[in-house]
Write an enzyme that holds these catalytic residues in place. Structure first.
Site, PDB file in Angstrom:
ATOM      1  N   ASP A 179     -71.858  43.265  39.068  1.00 46.05           N
ATOM      2  CA  ASP A 179     -72.632  42.610  40.127  1.00 46.05           C
ATOM      3  C   ASP A 179     -72.137  41.177  40.294  1.00 46.05           C
ATOM      4  O   ASP A 179     -72.035  40.430  39.311  1.00 46.05           O
ATOM      5  CB  ASP A 179     -74.124  42.621  39.752  1.00 46.05           C
ATOM      6  CG  ASP A 179     -74.998  42.225  40.914  1.00 46.05           C
ATOM      7  OD1 ASP A 179     -75.523  43.125  41.592  1.00 46.05           O
ATOM      8  OD2 ASP A 179     -75.131  41.001  41.159  1.00 46.05           O
ATOM      9  N   GLU A 211     -73.639  43.736  46.780  1.00 45.96           N
ATOM     10  CA  GLU A 211     -72.578  43.103  45.981  1.00 45.96           C
ATOM     11  C   GLU A 211     -72.459  43.795  44.632  1.00 45.96           C
ATOM     12  O   GLU A 211     -72.041  43.218  43.639  1.00 45.96           O
ATOM     13  CB  GLU A 211     -72.842  41.596  45.878  1.00 45.96           C
ATOM     14  CG  GLU A 211     -73.833  41.086  44.868  1.00 45.96           C
ATOM     15  CD  GLU A 211     -75.290  41.516  45.059  1.00 45.96           C
ATOM     16  OE1 GLU A 211     -75.572  42.434  45.853  1.00 45.96           O
ATOM     17  OE2 GLU A 211     -76.149  40.947  44.384  1.00 45.96           O
TER      18      GLU A 211
END
Ligand code: GTP
Length: 381
Positions: free
Chosen positions: A252, A296
């Protein structure tokens, strides 16, 4: 060859499709005209034909050829335009379909091989054009055949108006007619088979494209969540068979909201693409899988990988990312990622995902820009 033709067809513009239809149908019309002309002028054949009617039929064929030539001349300058040419397409479909129906009716629509050619014409139509003009043409052809049937029932004309009854009464003539019919039938059938194969190759190609699209992330070109889940299930099964562990890593981007807020959403997308490229370059191809799960968040699936090996891979990626510069070359910026991974043996896919998620949470909670990996041993036999 089949696949190449299918590819050519799927990339052709509407005008090029029309030109192709005209280029294929015109020689056929000319061939039929030539055969009719030969039959009419041959003393052994002409007595078995209704010469006036067969000759009259040459006019629609000539007319259709001229109309198609006119349409071809009109679309030629537009051959590279992608815009649809609905009217020209319908005109070409109707003239070709209608003319073949007339030819079919001439020698008896249901017992003569031209009906096979009519089937081929509709198949070519489906290969080249949208379903709408082909469906309209099909309806018109069927209406013509039904009108012919109605006329036969009412006694207005014969079932095969172009042929004289003597053709079927004279044994030698009917034998020759049968031979001719067989020849046209077999060659027509071979062409139909070829067309059907191209049609199926085109379906295969479309199916392949759809499959790729449904497993690919549109922004980065990496595998998407669906593809990762499928690969994870396969990996869990493989792990049970071989006993060798696999590693699932969740990745992440850190503080990605700031990237968007500072540099804009487009720049954020560029960063995600760059990150995707970097992950792809860092994994072992084709065994490892790099995927974007959404937003993301990314993932790596590393088959046959122990904890120390997974650490090396993740560390290498983190270092590569630290060297990567994003944004304007005059004012570049870097980003970091947090990674959480589970090295799994005898687990379910659900356990692997949960553990990798927990490790990612740990990496975020303990300061970000770090790697947290853990080996887990499930109880799945
Ligand atoms: N440019 C771009 N941004 C996205 C995309 N998907 C999600 N985002 C953004 O990613 C950001 C994620 O923010 P958060 O979930 O708060 O996480 P973060 O800012 O990375 O913070 P931490 O994960 O806690 O380090 C949000 O601003 C989303 O709008 C995308 O496809 N393109």
């Amino acid at each position: 060859m089949r696949a190449r033709m299918a590819h050519l067809l799927s990339s052709a513009t509407p005008a090029r499709r029309i030109l192709l239809a005209v280029a294929v149908s015109l020689p056929f019309f000319l061939l039929v005209l030539f055969i009719h002309e030969q039959a009419l002028s041959h003393p052994a054949v002409s007595p078995y034909l209704d010469t006036a009617l067969v000759r009259a039929m040459q006019w629609p064929m000539l007319g259709a050829s001229l109309i198609n030539l006119g349409v071809a001349a009109w679309v030629w300058p537009r051959r590279d335009d992608a815009a649809p040419l609905a009217c020209a397409t319908l005109l070409v479909c109707l003239t070709i379909g209608g003319t073949y129906t007339l030819i079919t009716i001439l020698s008896g629509p249901y017992t003569s091989p031209p009906s096979l050619v009519l089937g081929g014409v509709l198949l070519v139509g489906l290969l080249l054009f949208d379903r709408r003009p082909v469906a309209i043409t099909f309806a018109v052809c069927m209406a013509m055949l039904l009108a012919h049937d109605a006329g036969v029932l009412a006694g207005w004309w014969a079932y095969a108006p172009g042929l004289r009854p003597a053709l079927f009464q004279d044994p030698a003539a009917s034998e020759a007619w049968r031979g001719w019919r067989t020849f046209v039938f077999v060659s027509g059938f071979a062409v139909l088979l070829g067309l059907a194969m191209v049609l199926f190759a085109r379906l295969d190609a479309l199916h392949g494209q759809l499959d790729t699209l449904s497993h690919t992330d549109a922004l980065t070109g990496l595998a998407n969540r669906r593809r990762l889940m499928e690969a994870l299930e396969a990996e869990v099964a493989r792990q049970r068979r071989t006993g060798r562990p696999f590693c699932l890593v969740m990745i992440d981007a850190d503080h990605f909201k700031r990237v968007n807020d500072t540099w804009g959403h487009l720049q954020g997308d560029m960063v995600l693409r760059g990150l995707g490229r970097l992950l792809l370059a860092g994994v072992r191809s084709p065994t490892d899988l790099a995927a974007r799960l959404g937003g993301e968040e990314f993932a790596l699936l590393l088959p046959d990988t122990r904890l120390d090996e997974a650490e090396v891979v993740c560390q290498r990626m983190r270092e590569a990312l630290a060297r990567e510069r994003f944004g304007d070359p005059l004012a570049p910026f870097t980003i970091t990622v947090s990674m959480g991974g589970a090295v799994c043996s005898s687990t379910t896919s659900h356990q692997a995902l949960r553990e990798a998620d927990q490790q990612l949470y740990l990496a975020k909670a303990t300061g970000r820009n770090r790697i947290c990996l853990r080996t887990i041993l499930g109880a799945v036999a």
